[in-house]
Scaffold this motif. Sequence first.
Motif, PDB file in Angstrom:
ATOM      1  N   ALA A  71      46.161  36.583  -0.445  1.00 40.28           N
ATOM      2  CA  ALA A  71      45.705  37.310   0.408  1.00 40.28           C
ATOM      3  C   ALA A  71      46.079  38.140   0.736  1.00 40.28           C
ATOM      4  O   ALA A  71      44.699  38.792   1.535  1.00 40.28           O
ATOM      5  CB  ALA A  71      46.859  36.648   1.507  1.00 40.28           C
ATOM      6  N   THR A  90      42.868  33.693   4.315  1.00 46.46           N
ATOM      7  CA  THR A  90      43.536  35.515   3.958  1.00 46.46           C
ATOM      8  C   THR A  90      44.537  34.506   5.126  1.00 46.46           C
ATOM      9  O   THR A  90      45.464  34.914   4.275  1.00 46.46           O
ATOM     10  CB  THR A  90      42.642  36.730   4.862  1.00 46.46           C
ATOM     11  OG1 THR A  90      41.864  37.146   4.382  1.00 46.46           O
ATOM     12  CG2 THR A  90      44.138  37.113   4.949  1.00 46.46           C
ATOM     13  N   SER A  92      45.871  31.512   3.449  1.00 45.49           N
ATOM     14  CA  SER A  92      47.255  31.288   1.886  1.00 45.49           C
ATOM     15  C   SER A  92      48.029  32.377   2.017  1.00 45.49           C
ATOM     16  O   SER A  92      48.915  31.859   1.484  1.00 45.49           O
ATOM     17  CB  SER A  92      46.052  32.268   1.174  1.00 45.49           C
ATOM     18  OG  SER A  92      45.859  33.151  -0.592  1.00 45.49           O
ATOM     19  N   GLY A  93      47.948  33.387   3.004  1.00 46.80           N
ATOM     20  CA  GLY A  93      49.475  34.860   2.837  1.00 46.80           C
ATOM     21  C   GLY A  93      50.397  33.937   3.890  1.00 46.80           C
ATOM     22  O   GLY A  93      51.363  33.960   3.028  1.00 46.80           O
TER      23      GLY A  93
END
Length: 453
Positions: free
Chosen positions: A200, A214, A217-218
């Motif tokens: 991310a 992003t 995933s983060g």
Amino acid sequence: MIVAMALIESLSGVTQGYLNPILPALGPVFSIDDPTINGIFLISNVSFAVLTPIISRLGDSYGYRLVLRGSTGIVTAGVLMMALWPSLWTVTVGVVMLTCVVGFIPLMMGILRVTSPGQTRTGVSVMIGMLMIMVGLGGLLAGIVGVTHPTLGFWVAVPFAIVALVCSFLLPDAGTPTREGLALAPLMACSLGLIGLVVALSMGPDWGWLDARTIGSGLLGLALLVVWIAIDVRSLPARKRFVDLRMLANPRIRTVSLATFFFGFASISYFGTNGIFLHANPDKAGYGFAFSSLMIAIILAGASVFSLLSSLLTAPLLRVIGERATLVLAGLLLAGGFMVMAVAHGSFVAYCAGFAMFNISLGMYQAGTRALSVEGVPLAETSTAAGLNELALSVGVAVGAAVVKMISSSFAVSGHISESGLSVIWGTLAVAALIAAAASTLYPKRHAVGVLS
């Protein structure tokens, strides 16, 4: 023993330095685009973060020398594979194999601390000095050897790999392995969490910070890291924990880890911007010196001498002025270097002065934080404690690189970072360096020679 360790660490420096000039030049050779090349760098960053705690934990469990030999063997195999059969796939796999160098220092610190505890700080300073000088020299040699054909640069690491592998068999055995297996649940939570977070942070500037990939995933990475922390801070049998995070209750370990995160954020993440600045044509970008890649490699190799000298002086500094003062000084030097670059970057001499301050701090904090990261923990957890510090450094670098990349994208004009964008980068990294210095003030003060409170 320290000489053998320094030679092993030279392999780590070369492999971390020689990829910088080689990978960007592989586009025409392998018919790949810039995103693919950046993807290889991303794989390397992810591997560093994931393997750091795993290799360190294996050292405490199964023996420092045994795991060091295995790590050195894997790196040597990767170096030979990339040199003998260069292709997109062998380079991609080889880059992952090369990241096993992340375990060299934690494992050798374990050996040092058991066999010669009085020489731990000196040994770490020597290893970091070798690392710093070889990062610069590795990039320079690869640039020179691969000037006509980039893949020839992969041969630069071959002799260093062979020497390191031989030296790994010259080191003494040390410590009593705990023989505790790796707890799979927290290991997977930690590894997958780090992958999600690093991906991310690395891809956010390209995908967009609000892109579903992003954010997903983060958030997934952070959630898994929370699960890992929740498991490993509980009072469980050692065999059910991946890393005993309760060692962070030790104020020394907690302070050093926090300072290391911000030192990594403020320093290593700047190298890409440094190359961009030096390469930029002042007639087009309004800044820079229009240096060639070879000239930049020469400058980096020369600057690494400052890191070498400062790392060798760190052990005496820790003894003479104290641990807290040494770390604070490193933070202030780093912040000062960025301020000099920001104010006087129109002059090459002035910029070099600021970059010299940067490199002096780099060698000082790398040697200082690594030496202090294992003081106050049981011998059986030496490698794990050192690995925890390496993890703080890796995550700090990843976060710093993402912030720098975000600023670069926000201040891009016609494909170039604007001069105001560079000023924001220098200012941001200076603030991070000051935070590292402030965090260092929390390190327990020494009341008497050789005694820490």
